[in-house]
Motif scaffolding. Structure first.
Motif, PDB file in Angstrom:
ATOM      1  N   MET A  10       0.851  -1.190   0.000  1.00  0.00           N
ATOM      2  CA  MET A  10       0.000   0.000   0.000  1.00  0.00           C
ATOM      3  C   MET A  10       0.889   1.242   0.000  1.00  0.00           C
ATOM      4  O   MET A  10       1.821   1.337   0.788  1.00  0.00           O
ATOM      5  CB  MET A  10      -0.892  -0.016   1.239  1.00  0.00           C
ATOM      6  N   THR A  11       0.579   2.190  -0.868  1.00  0.00           N
ATOM      7  CA  THR A  11       1.296   3.458  -0.900  1.00  0.00           C
ATOM      8  C   THR A  11       0.605   4.464   0.023  1.00  0.00           C
ATOM      9  O   THR A  11      -0.562   4.294   0.381  1.00  0.00           O
ATOM     10  CB  THR A  11       1.328   4.038  -2.326  1.00  0.00           C
ATOM     11  N   LYS A  12       1.314   5.531   0.388  1.00  0.00           N
ATOM     12  CA  LYS A  12       0.716   6.570   1.235  1.00  0.00           C
ATOM     13  C   LYS A  12      -0.502   7.193   0.554  1.00  0.00           C
ATOM     14  O   LYS A  12      -1.536   7.395   1.179  1.00  0.00           O
ATOM     15  CB  LYS A  12       1.741   7.666   1.536  1.00  0.00           C
ATOM     16  N   ASP A  13      -0.372   7.496  -0.720  1.00  0.00           N
ATOM     17  CA  ASP A  13      -1.461   8.143  -1.446  1.00  0.00           C
ATOM     18  C   ASP A  13      -2.706   7.261  -1.474  1.00  0.00           C
ATOM     19  O   ASP A  13      -3.815   7.717  -1.180  1.00  0.00           O
ATOM     20  CB  ASP A  13      -1.004   8.490  -2.869  1.00  0.00           C
ATOM     21  N   LEU A  14      -2.527   6.000  -1.811  1.00  0.00           N
ATOM     22  CA  LEU A  14      -3.661   5.083  -1.855  1.00  0.00           C
ATOM     23  C   LEU A  14      -4.258   4.875  -0.463  1.00  0.00           C
ATOM     24  O   LEU A  14      -5.482   4.842  -0.296  1.00  0.00           O
ATOM     25  CB  LEU A  14      -3.238   3.738  -2.457  1.00  0.00           C
ATOM     26  N   ALA A  15      -3.415   4.772   0.550  1.00  0.00           N
ATOM     27  CA  ALA A  15      -3.898   4.578   1.918  1.00  0.00           C
ATOM     28  C   ALA A  15      -4.724   5.775   2.371  1.00  0.00           C
ATOM     29  O   ALA A  15      -5.788   5.618   2.975  1.00  0.00           O
ATOM     30  CB  ALA A  15      -2.726   4.345   2.861  1.00  0.00           C
ATOM     31  N   ARG A  16      -4.257   6.990   2.075  1.00  0.00           N
ATOM     32  CA  ARG A  16      -5.011   8.189   2.457  1.00  0.00           C
ATOM     33  C   ARG A  16      -6.372   8.232   1.754  1.00  0.00           C
ATOM     34  O   ARG A  16      -7.385   8.557   2.374  1.00  0.00           O
ATOM     35  CB  ARG A  16      -4.211   9.448   2.123  1.00  0.00           C
ATOM     36  N   LYS A  17      -6.386   7.904   0.472  1.00  0.00           N
ATOM     37  CA  LYS A  17      -7.654   7.889  -0.267  1.00  0.00           C
ATOM     38  C   LYS A  17      -8.606   6.847   0.321  1.00  0.00           C
ATOM     39  O   LYS A  17      -9.806   7.101   0.465  1.00  0.00           O
ATOM     40  CB  LYS A  17      -7.405   7.598  -1.747  1.00  0.00           C
ATOM     41  N   ALA A  18      -8.073   5.693   0.657  1.00  0.00           N
ATOM     42  CA  ALA A  18      -8.908   4.620   1.209  1.00  0.00           C
ATOM     43  C   ALA A  18      -9.511   5.018   2.554  1.00  0.00           C
ATOM     44  O   ALA A  18     -10.704   4.804   2.785  1.00  0.00           O
ATOM     45  CB  ALA A  18      -8.085   3.338   1.347  1.00  0.00           C
ATOM     46  N   VAL A  19      -8.718   5.603   3.444  1.00  0.00           N
ATOM     47  CA  VAL A  19      -9.276   5.968   4.748  1.00  0.00           C
ATOM     48  C   VAL A  19     -10.252   7.137   4.626  1.00  0.00           C
ATOM     49  O   VAL A  19     -11.250   7.178   5.348  1.00  0.00           O
ATOM     50  CB  VAL A  19      -8.205   6.257   5.827  1.00  0.00           C
ATOM     51  N   ASP A  20     -10.002   8.063   3.713  1.00  0.00           N
ATOM     52  CA  ASP A  20     -10.972   9.141   3.498  1.00  0.00           C
ATOM     53  C   ASP A  20     -12.322   8.564   3.078  1.00  0.00           C
ATOM     54  O   ASP A  20     -13.368   8.939   3.617  1.00  0.00           O
ATOM     55  CB  ASP A  20     -10.476  10.124   2.424  1.00  0.00           C
TER      56      ASP A  20
END
Length: 195
Positions: free
Chosen positions: A22-32
């Protein structure tokens, strides 16, 4: 991440998930997205809000600690510790080895111990742990894991235990649960290997 520093003999995902990171960008989008979906959550029958729990899983999630730490910091900064009255919590399941629970990780867990729960996969006493939960080179893991568990508990970090048992260790299950309780692990879950 799907990567792991162990080679547990009963692992259901061994050699299947190593390429998933998991990348930071994808992780942030997922939690949002996940948090925003909480607008549609209902309260329990007593009217209390249920926690929004963001879970880190693997493989061994702490092998991607940089992303985990980023996500927790991002969520706390953006949303605080609740969203629309729903408490936001974090959960991770780990093998608990010293390799992944470094000083940096323990300091992080201590900082967020009021909102971060940790489950350590530990099969109990040494004989059970070292029978199936081995490192990639086949060496034992008990001493590494038990020293991490003791350190986490000394730091006031809440630790739950997860025992996986098979035909060889089922006869030791009660002793293994009692052993984890004796360490100060109050919540112990036991799961049978599905063969």
């Amino acid at each position: 991440t799907g990567a792991c520093n162990f080679s547990c003999k009963y692992c259901y995902s061994k050699d299947k998930l190593d390429i998933l990171v998991m990348t930071k960008d994808l992780a942030r989008k997922a939690v949002d997205e996940f948090i925003l979906l909480s607008r549609y959550r209902k309260r329990d029958i007593e009217g209390k809000s249920r926690d929004i729990v963001i879970t880190f899983w693997g493989g061994e999630p702490f092998l991607n600690f940089e992303v985990m730490a980023d996500v927790v910091g991002y969520v706390v900064e953006k949303y605080g510790k609740e969203f629309l009255g729903f408490p936001i919590k974090f959960f991770a399941s780990t093998n608990g080895s010293r390799e992944v629970l470094s000083d940096e990780v323990v300091a992080f867990l201590k900082l967020y111990k009021d909102i971060f729960s940790l489950q350590v996969s530990i099969d109990g006493e040494r004989v059970s742990q070292d029978l199936n939960r081995v490192l990639h080179d086949g060496s034992e893991s008990f001493l590494s894991v038990i020293s991490s568990v003791k350190r986490l508990l000394e730091e006031g970090i809440c630790v739950a235990g997860k025992i996986t048992y098979d035909k060889k260790t089922v006869r030791l299950l009660a002793d293994n649960i009692c052993y984890l309780w004796s360490l100060g692990i109050d919540y112990v879950m036991a799961t049978a290997v599905q063969e």
